[in-house]
Design a protein around this motif. Structure first.
Motif, PDB file in Angstrom:
ATOM      1  N   PRO A 264     -34.374  16.254  -4.425  1.00  0.00           N
ATOM      2  CA  PRO A 264     -35.139  17.147  -3.556  1.00  0.00           C
ATOM      3  C   PRO A 264     -34.448  18.496  -3.328  1.00  0.00           C
ATOM      4  CG  PRO A 264     -35.139  14.939  -2.650  1.00  0.00           C
ATOM      5  CD  PRO A 264     -34.204  14.922  -3.832  1.00  0.00           C
ATOM      6  N   THR A 265     -33.127  18.525  -3.437  1.00  0.00           N
ATOM      7  CA  THR A 265     -32.432  19.777  -3.133  1.00  0.00           C
ATOM      8  C   THR A 265     -31.862  20.453  -4.368  1.00  0.00           C
ATOM      9  OG1 THR A 265     -30.423  18.537  -2.741  1.00  0.00           O
ATOM     10  CG2 THR A 265     -31.767  19.055  -0.815  1.00  0.00           C
ATOM     11  N   ARG A 266     -32.024  19.825  -5.525  1.00  0.00           N
ATOM     12  CA  ARG A 266     -31.473  20.409  -6.746  1.00  0.00           C
ATOM     13  C   ARG A 266     -32.493  20.190  -7.846  1.00  0.00           C
ATOM     14  NH1 ARG A 266     -28.381  24.058  -7.373  1.00  0.00           N
ATOM     15  NH2 ARG A 266     -26.779  23.214  -6.007  1.00  0.00           N
ATOM     16  N   ARG A 313     -28.537  27.037 -11.008  1.00  0.00           N
ATOM     17  CA  ARG A 313     -27.892  27.045  -9.694  1.00  0.00           C
ATOM     18  C   ARG A 313     -28.748  27.820  -8.695  1.00  0.00           C
ATOM     19  NH1 ARG A 313     -24.891  23.022  -9.035  1.00  0.00           N
ATOM     20  NH2 ARG A 313     -24.320  23.960  -7.063  1.00  0.00           N
ATOM     21  N   ARG A 314     -29.440  28.834  -9.175  1.00  0.00           N
ATOM     22  CA  ARG A 314     -30.278  29.652  -8.292  1.00  0.00           C
ATOM     23  C   ARG A 314     -31.538  28.891  -7.884  1.00  0.00           C
ATOM     24  NH1 ARG A 314     -32.234  35.401 -10.540  1.00  0.00           N
ATOM     25  NH2 ARG A 314     -33.456  34.040 -11.878  1.00  0.00           N
ATOM     26  N   GLY A 315     -31.890  27.858  -8.652  1.00  0.00           N
ATOM     27  CA  GLY A 315     -33.079  27.062  -8.313  1.00  0.00           C
ATOM     28  C   GLY A 315     -34.295  27.450  -9.143  1.00  0.00           C
ATOM     29  N   PHE A 318     -37.151  24.930  -9.951  1.00  0.00           N
ATOM     30  CA  PHE A 318     -38.190  24.501  -9.007  1.00  0.00           C
ATOM     31  C   PHE A 318     -39.567  25.030  -9.412  1.00  0.00           C
ATOM     32  CE2 PHE A 318     -34.617  23.950  -5.921  1.00  0.00           C
ATOM     33  CZ  PHE A 318     -34.839  22.598  -5.673  1.00  0.00           C
TER      34      PHE A 318
ATOM     35  N   SER B 395     -38.742  17.520   2.557  1.00  0.00           N
ATOM     36  CA  SER B 395     -38.490  16.516   1.510  1.00  0.00           C
ATOM     37  C   SER B 395     -37.106  15.883   1.596  1.00  0.00           C
ATOM     38  CB  SER B 395     -38.687  17.142   0.127  1.00  0.00           C
ATOM     39  OG  SER B 395     -37.789  18.218  -0.033  1.00  0.00           O
ATOM     40  N   ALA B 396     -36.177  16.591   2.225  1.00  0.00           N
ATOM     41  CA  ALA B 396     -34.824  16.011   2.260  1.00  0.00           C
ATOM     42  C   ALA B 396     -34.537  15.312   3.585  1.00  0.00           C
ATOM     43  CB  ALA B 396     -33.798  17.120   2.024  1.00  0.00           C
ATOM     44  N   SER B 450     -42.663  24.175  -3.715  1.00  0.00           N
ATOM     45  CA  SER B 450     -41.468  24.793  -4.308  1.00  0.00           C
ATOM     46  C   SER B 450     -41.739  26.209  -4.826  1.00  0.00           C
ATOM     47  CB  SER B 450     -40.913  23.907  -5.420  1.00  0.00           C
ATOM     48  OG  SER B 450     -41.876  23.732  -6.420  1.00  0.00           O
ATOM     49  N   ARG B 454     -37.570  27.756  -1.706  1.00  0.00           N
ATOM     50  CA  ARG B 454     -36.459  27.260  -2.511  1.00  0.00           C
ATOM     51  C   ARG B 454     -35.609  26.464  -1.555  1.00  0.00           C
ATOM     52  NH1 ARG B 454     -35.833  31.195  -6.509  1.00  0.00           N
ATOM     53  NH2 ARG B 454     -37.503  30.669  -7.958  1.00  0.00           N
ATOM     54  N   VAL B 455     -35.261  25.251  -1.935  1.00  0.00           N
ATOM     55  CA  VAL B 455     -34.362  24.519  -1.065  1.00  0.00           C
ATOM     56  C   VAL B 455     -33.063  25.309  -1.098  1.00  0.00           C
ATOM     57  CG1 VAL B 455     -33.188  22.357  -0.694  1.00  0.00           C
ATOM     58  CG2 VAL B 455     -35.519  22.385  -1.545  1.00  0.00           C
ATOM     59  N   GLU B 459     -25.274  28.821  -2.700  1.00  0.00           N
ATOM     60  CA  GLU B 459     -24.899  29.905  -3.606  1.00  0.00           C
ATOM     61  C   GLU B 459     -25.883  31.068  -3.617  1.00  0.00           C
ATOM     62  OE1 GLU B 459     -25.373  26.226  -6.312  1.00  0.00           O
ATOM     63  OE2 GLU B 459     -24.582  26.664  -4.351  1.00  0.00           O
ATOM     64  N   THR B 460     -26.888  31.002  -2.728  1.00  0.00           N
ATOM     65  CA  THR B 460     -27.743  32.184  -2.637  1.00  0.00           C
ATOM     66  C   THR B 460     -27.071  33.238  -1.748  1.00  0.00           C
ATOM     67  OG1 THR B 460     -28.923  31.082  -0.888  1.00  0.00           O
ATOM     68  CG2 THR B 460     -29.951  31.021  -3.049  1.00  0.00           C
TER      69      THR B 460
END
Lengths: 402, 503
Positions: A264-266, A313-315, A318, B395-396, B450, B454-455, B459-460
């Motif tokens: 869910p987070t990656r 890494r930036r996502g 998704f 979701s988490a 999504s 963005r979850v 690193e953002t």
């Protein structure tokens, strides 16, 4: 060696549950990792008639999970917390320091003892009974020696925590640097990624070894780490046809991208780049991976890797994952059709070198942390079995340090 | 002599266990709930009867006595009168149920469901006797068991049966964390009418009552309505509401999409202040053939093989103008599927009644492991949310349990706060976003969470901040290393390889 029964005693404070009260509940983490603080429990919502009050400095273990090392010593500054009657509590006598026993709860030796006590009949696991627990034998130096061991290990454990934090911070710095230096422009670039590739093909899983034309090692996403390298050799050995192998044989600088996975987070889409050190025998990627081979006449292969890694890494994944079930699948074609603005070749190489430099630093801190943990464990063992004895002069330091 | 919730639960569990073996666990609810309900109305009737005698003595006649009773129990239908019989016990019980329903046509018609009490194949006499014996040990008059306790006991059994039934439980049981979240978001107020078009065992409706009670508000003025297609389940829902001391309710049996049971005088579906549901996901064969002419097809006819948007549009049609709001549990697919559903979705977004999309953790439900979401519609959105949709990513927010994930009370409250304030309860801003209509339009009316959230990965942060944090951590490690070396040196350990002075 002394039995626990001679230095500590069962000391349970059972409290009758009041439906009008709310109780702070704890469990015990495995491998001696301390207490697990759970959600508060209203007395009206539990079927337990009584709960055990866990006092500061008390030893507590989970009767059912003791075999996994679910034992700890409650902190000395513990507020009022409770656990079910599955968690017996013990109080140390004057010859055993709670902090010394807390160190023992982090040793494999004690976990093994607990595991042996919880092996029941016919493969069924029994709970560890308090009376059996008290038969465990432990090394018991004098109280002053216990004090020295506790203090010395506190110094080592402080460094373990600090280096763990440093690893985390170094990793975040690497991600930020990669995102800043190498990720795709958010509004898309001119050159599609897939136009920079000599090869772009899904892996295969093949058949059991020995069934098809040739046996090969197969990398799967289980061997991926989040930090640019594979965790070890390929575990799987499968057989594929010669033509399947020819089009998928891994070579140094090939990139493997995860097409199924994520959390869910990656997002899905982790990437690793193969180095010669990853290839022991003929090797391919499994069916949930995509093999990408950069065309070196168009792009620096290492720069391309960093671009994909930074994007993940930036996502970015998704936006390109279907998640109709708990399994997230990458829409690989669309993901690789995105555009990139390539800097000149020299700048690509320079960026790749910079990021490689930070990555080396991350890996060296990771390695240092792993070695420090191994050292901690060896030192504790040698202190407990008295191979290493701390001289009494150590007490001068204890007097100096608050 | 009052009993505790624990005692009640263990007795109820024991009653259900009496059926274990000869009776399929998925049928437990069919037999246990009617027996529980019958025992309760019998014990209560006897208690009321004793009170009437105490008060009036010889002056008591049938007509006066009727005022003392909530339900009429014809002679020979009390628990003690029937269960003492030795022949054809199952058939005798079925007959007593019929007579009780007939004597209370307005309130109890059909409440006992259609269990085959006389069928020894499905319910052997031995199991029935064991069930009766277990209930004989449990007095259910008001001095022993309060309404709150009995209601909670009933819910406990429902959950227990759901756990037993596994996947099949999805038909009658929604996890209470999801129910509490939906009710917390919609906030029913005293005096409002609440409607659940797929009410199952009534959990959503009961939760609205409980929430008002807990907030110290008058729950007795709530009016509750529900429709349920399954006879046994609709009976369970009615018993559930009775046991929770709710008088003003109307549960109808039937197929909501084909024959909605609540209509106004003009024949249109009736409207309510709060419409709340967890409909069956992606229902096939839901009755699409009749919908082209159905006024509920506000934005079009959903695909024949998928009824999700039929339920959504039915619920929007059932929403009052002004105060009305809708909360519905849906599979994620409704957010992004194409074809007819994409057209309906676009039309609904353009009407500007969709207020929020709340993503739920995976694997919360009994019947499915696919991730679900909540859609919240409002007839009149607050000014600051007009032309926007609030996205909340939950979701988490879950705790892993053995077979299913669950949301803790804390998780539920965090999501309710996120919905109300429009801000991330963790203060990071990553999991909540109010998205303008134009951005949704640019994304082709795709509501996939999504796309908008963005979850938030650490690193953002910008590189400079990250490097400062790394430098701090490194310095802290170096300082800590000094402390360790001092100790190792004092312990007499050789540190020459580190090139640090000993001692």
């Amino acid at each position: 060696m002394t039995t626990l029964g001679s230095v500590l005693s069962l000391d349970v404070t059972a409290v009758k549950v009041d439906p009008m009260q709310v109780y702070d509940i704890v469990g015990v983490l495995n491998r001696g990792r301390g207490l697990l603080y759970r959600d508060p429990l209203p007395g009206s919502e539990t079927s337990y008639q009584t709960l055990n009050l866990i006092g500061p400095n008390q030893i507590v273990y989970s009767r059912l999970k003791a075999f996994e090392g679910a034992i700890t010593v409650a902190p000395s500054n513990l507020a009022q917390v409770y656990a079910s009657q599955e968690f017996p509590t013990f109080t140390c006598g004057p010859r055993l320091l709670p902090n010394y026993f807390r160190l023992l709860t982090t040793t494999k030796g004690l976990w093994d003892d607990l595991q042996n006590l919880s092996t029941g009949m016919g493969g069924r696991r029994e709970r560890v009974k308090p009376a059996d627990f008290l038969t465990i034998r432990i090394p018991l130096p004098s109280v002053s020696e216990q004090n020295r061991i506790v203090d010395l290990m506190r110094g080592v454990d402080g460094l373990v925590s600090a280096i763990t934090e440093e690893v985390e911070r170094a990793r975040v710095a690497l991600s930020c640097a990669a995102i800043e230096l190498a990720s795709l422009p958010a509004d898309g670039g001119k050159v599609p990624i897939d136009s920079l590739l000599l090869r772009n093909i899904g892996g295969v899983w093949g058949s059991e070894a020995g069934v098809d034309e040739m046996d090969v090692d197969v990398y799967r996403s289980t061997e991926f780490t989040n930090w640019c390298r594979l965790s070890g050799e390929a575990e799987a050995r499968r057989s594929v046809s010669a033509s399947q192998f020819r089009s998928r044989e891994l070579k140094a600088q090939d990139i493997l991208i995860e097409k199924s996975g994520g959390t869910p987070t990656r997002s899905v889409g982790r990437v690793v780049q193969i180095s010669t050190g990853d290839l022991y025998r003929p090797t391919i990627g499994a069916n949930f991976l995509q093999l990408l081979r950069a065309d070196p006449s168009k792009v620096s292969p290492r720069y391309l890797f960093w671009t994909l890694w930074a994007g993940h890494r930036r996502g970015d994944g998704f936006d390109f994952q279907t998640a109709s079930t708990n399994i997230r699948n990458l829409q690989t074609k669309a993901y690789l059709a995105r555009g990139v603005d390539l800097p000149c070749r020299e700048t690509q190489e320079e960026i790749a070198r910079t990021l490689d430099g930070i990555l080396d630093c991350v890996h060296s801190v990771e390695n240092e942390a792993a070695n420090l943990r191994a050292f901690r464990s060896t030192l504790l063992t040698s202190l407990l079995n008295q191979e290493t004895e701390i001289p009494e002069s150590y007490d001068d330091l204890l007097e100096r340090v608050p | 002599m009052a009993i505790t919730q624990q005692e009640l639960e263990s007795r109820l569990k024991a009653a259900a266990n009496a059926l274990r073996g000869p009776v399929d666990p998925t049928d437990f609810k069919t037999y246990v709930f009617p027996m529980l309900f019958w025992k309760w109305i019998s014990d209560t009737w006897v208690y009321e009867h004793d009170a009437a005698i105490d008060e009036l003595g010889d002056d008591l006649d049938d007509e006066v006595e009727a005022d003392y009773h909530r339900f009429e129990m014809p002679e020979g239908t009390l628990w003690s009168e029937v269960t003492g019989k030795v022949k054809n016990l199952g058939a005798e019980i079925a007959r007593a149920f019929q007579r009780i329903e007939k004597a209370n046509p307005r309130s109890l018609a059909g409440v006992f469901g259609d269990a085959s009490w006389g069928n020894q194949e499905r319910l052997p006499e031995s199991a029935l006797l064991a069930l009766i014996k277990a209930f004989n040990e449990l007095s259910l008059d008001p001095t022993t068991v309060s309404h709150d306790l009995l209601g909670a006991g009933y819910e406990y059994l429902l959950k227990d049966f759901a756990d037993e039934s596994g996947k099949k439980a999805g038909e009658f049981f929604t996890p209470r964390s999801v129910v509490n979240l939906l009710v917390g978001v919609l906030q029913p107020e005293p005096g409002e009418a609440v409607y659940d078009p797929t009410c199952g065992s009534g959990g959503m409706l009961v939760a609205t009552i409980n929430q008002l009670r807990e907030a110290g508000k008058d729950h007795r003025s709530l009016r509750l309505y529900g429709q349920e297609i399954n006879l046994t389940t609709s009976s369970i829902a009615r018993m559930n509401l009775f046991l929770h001391e709710i008088e003003d309710f109307d549960i109808k049996r039937g197929d909501t999409l084909r024959t909605p049971a609540f209509k106004d005088n003009s024949g249109a579906v009736r409207t309510f202040d709060v419409v709340i549901a967890n409909p069956p996901f992606s229902l096939t064969n839901w009755g699409a053939d009749r919908w082209p002419a159905d006024p509920r097809a506000l934005c079009g006819v959903p695909p024949a093989k998928n009824g999700d948007y039929a339920f959504i549009q039915h619920m929007i049609s059932s929403m009052n103008s002004g105060s009305g709001r809708v909360g519905v549990v849906m599979p994620h697919g409704v957010l992004f599927r194409g074809g007819a559903e994409a057209r309906i979705r676009r039309c609904l977004i353009e009407k500007d009644q969709l207020e929020a999309v709340i993503g739920l953790p995976p694997n919360l439900f009994y019947s499915t492991t696919i991730p679900a979401c909540l859609l919240i519609f409002r007839d009149k959105k607050p000014a600051d949310r007009k032309d926007h949709i609030l996205f909340v990513d939950g979701s988490a927010r879950f705790v892993k349990d053995r077979n299913q994930n669950r949301m803790s009370g804390r998780d539920v409250n965090a999501l309710i706060d996120a919905y109300r304030t429009g801000e991330d309860p963790d203060g990071e801003g990553g999991a909540v976003r109010l998205v303008p209509f134009d951005e949704i339009k640019e994304n082709g009316f795709d509501l996939n969470i999504s796309r908008y959230i963005r979850v938030a990965a650490e690193e953002t942060a910008d590189l400079g901040t990250a490097l400062v944090a790394y430098a701090d951590a490194r310095q802290h490690r170096i300082d800590t290393e000094g402390v360790m070396f001092e100790r190792l040196g004092a312990a007499g350990i050789d540190l020459s390889m580190f090139e640090v002075p000993n001692g």
